[in-house]
Design a protein around this motif. Structure first.
Motif, PDB file in Angstrom:
ATOM      1  N   UNK A   1       4.190   4.176   7.411  1.00 36.54           N
ATOM      2  CA  UNK A   1       2.960   5.548   6.696  1.00 36.54           C
ATOM      3  C   UNK A   1       2.026   4.214   6.723  1.00 36.54           C
ATOM      4  N   UNK A   2       0.705   5.533   5.983  1.00 33.08           N
ATOM      5  CA  UNK A   2      -0.606   4.182   6.059  1.00 33.08           C
ATOM      6  C   UNK A   2      -0.919   4.794   4.400  1.00 33.08           C
ATOM      7  N   UNK A   3      -1.863   4.212   3.795  1.00 32.79           N
ATOM      8  CA  UNK A   3      -1.167   4.991   2.449  1.00 32.79           C
ATOM      9  C   UNK A   3      -2.718   3.949   1.458  1.00 32.79           C
ATOM     10  N   UNK A   4      -4.000   4.772   0.932  1.00 32.34           N
ATOM     11  CA  UNK A   4      -4.700   4.341   0.226  1.00 32.34           C
ATOM     12  C   UNK A   4      -5.156   3.188   1.568  1.00 32.34           C
ATOM     13  N   UNK A   5      -5.130   3.072   2.958  1.00 30.97           N
ATOM     14  CA  UNK A   5      -5.719   2.464   3.972  1.00 30.97           C
ATOM     15  C   UNK A   5      -5.157   1.328   4.395  1.00 30.97           C
ATOM     16  N   UNK A   6      -2.940   0.965   3.283  1.00 36.36           N
ATOM     17  CA  UNK A   6      -3.076   0.424   4.044  1.00 36.36           C
ATOM     18  C   UNK A   6      -1.539   0.127   4.877  1.00 36.36           C
ATOM     19  N   UNK A   7      -0.850   0.475   5.772  1.00 34.08           N
ATOM     20  CA  UNK A   7      -0.151   0.574   7.239  1.00 34.08           C
ATOM     21  C   UNK A   7       1.133   0.203   7.184  1.00 34.08           C
ATOM     22  N   UNK A   8       1.997   0.090   7.817  1.00 33.91           N
ATOM     23  CA  UNK A   8       3.330   0.247   7.230  1.00 33.91           C
ATOM     24  C   UNK A   8       3.944   0.136   5.529  1.00 33.91           C
ATOM     25  N   UNK A   9       3.996   1.066   5.251  1.00 30.11           N
ATOM     26  CA  UNK A   9       4.684   1.475   4.097  1.00 30.11           C
ATOM     27  C   UNK A   9       5.500   2.325   4.089  1.00 30.11           C
ATOM     28  N   UNK A  10       6.324   1.736   3.199  1.00 35.21           N
ATOM     29  CA  UNK A  10       7.722   1.840   3.360  1.00 35.21           C
ATOM     30  C   UNK A  10       8.493   2.223   2.191  1.00 35.21           C
ATOM     31  N   UNK A  11       9.485   2.679   2.129  1.00 30.56           N
ATOM     32  CA  UNK A  11      10.353   3.197   0.591  1.00 30.56           C
ATOM     33  C   UNK A  11      10.154   3.968  -0.490  1.00 30.56           C
ATOM     34  N   UNK A  12      10.993   4.175  -1.000  1.00 27.56           N
ATOM     35  CA  UNK A  12      11.045   5.604  -2.475  1.00 27.56           C
ATOM     36  C   UNK A  12      10.138   5.430  -3.284  1.00 27.56           C
TER      37      UNK A  12
END
Length: 260
Positions: A91-102
């Motif tokens: 995902x892209x979250x808070x401007x950061x891409x490649x976010x993974x995990x739980x």
């Protein structure tokens, strides 16, 4: 559940990185066994800066929670009356891409006590992988002040492969004054940090303070035990500077800078 108080608690923790003047850069801890370096002091103070980046996500999710089930192409969210669990997949979250995990959070309210616990499982954000938990509990609250505790037990694997862990409880207070100079941040408690194979046991002796006009903590003291070496770190008498004094068991002192 007192949603307003929870939002305030989340907002404050999401903003704490600005107060403690943390750097998001990976830190190489290269030190001598019988001294405490500038880099080590910064690591001790900033170890939870890695987790604070994730707190912003929790705050954002809490304030914008939706329906359970698949809510986006890259993540699945499950909400309940007491919290949520989200599984991220590139995902892209808070401007950061490649976010993974739980990421999961559980909110609780007992009487006047408000708290929540965040759990990270292989959570990759900005190249830092976080595992573990942190619980926040609201203390006293007035129109211009708030106190709370943060109990952490997590590890952060940095981009260079090094691992930093933190375990323990910090007591935190913020008083919002009429100016930046009179808006005070306080830190108390005890915690243990491991970095680059070394362990630091930290105990705040005299409540540590800073203010929003200063980039660095500028008052109070703590004791640090490192590989059998017991040293005191004094942050000063309130003067707005970047200096701290390290005192060794033999009485020798050394001034260090908290500046990057």
């Amino acid at each position: 559940m007192k949603a307003k108080s929870i939002c305030k608690l989340l907002f404050v923790f999401g903003s704490m990185a600005l107060i403690t003047s943390c750097s998001d850069d990976d830190k190489d801890v290269v030190v001598e066994e019988q001294e405490l370096s500038q880099t080590e002091v910064k690591t001790i103070l900033e170890s939870d800066s890695y987790a604070k980046s994730f707190d912003n996500i929790i705050s954002s999710v809490y304030q914008n929670e939706g329906n359970s089930g698949k809510t986006d192409e890259c993540y699945v969210a499950e909400y309940s009356d007491t919290g949520f669990t989200i599984e991220f997949d590139n995902c892209t979250v808070e401007g950061t891409s490649n976010v993974t995990g739980t990421l999961s959070a559980v909110y609780t309210s007992t009487g006047d006590t408000i708290s929540y616990t965040a759990t990270w499982t292989d959570f990759n954000f900005g190249g830092i992988i976080l595992n573990g938990t942190r619980s926040y509990t609201m203390g006293s609250e007035t129109d211009n002040s708030i106190t709370f505790s943060a109990t952490s037990d997590f590890s952060a694997t940095l981009g260079n492969g090094s691992i930093i862990t933190e375990k323990g409880t910090k007591e935190i207070g913020i008083t919002f004054g009429s100016s930046l100079e009179t808006s005070i941040y306080t830190l108390d408690g005890s915690w243990t940090v491991t970095a680059d194979g070394l362990t630091y046991v930290v105990t705040v002796d005299d409540t540590i303070e800073g203010n929003l006009a200063c980039s660095y903590l500028n008052e109070g003291s703590m004791t640090v035990e490192k590989s059998g070496l017991l040293v005191a770190v004094d942050f000063g008498d309130g003067e707005c500077d970047d200096m701290a004094t390290v005192e060794y068991p033999n009485g020798d002192t050394e001034e260090i800078s908290l500046r990057d």
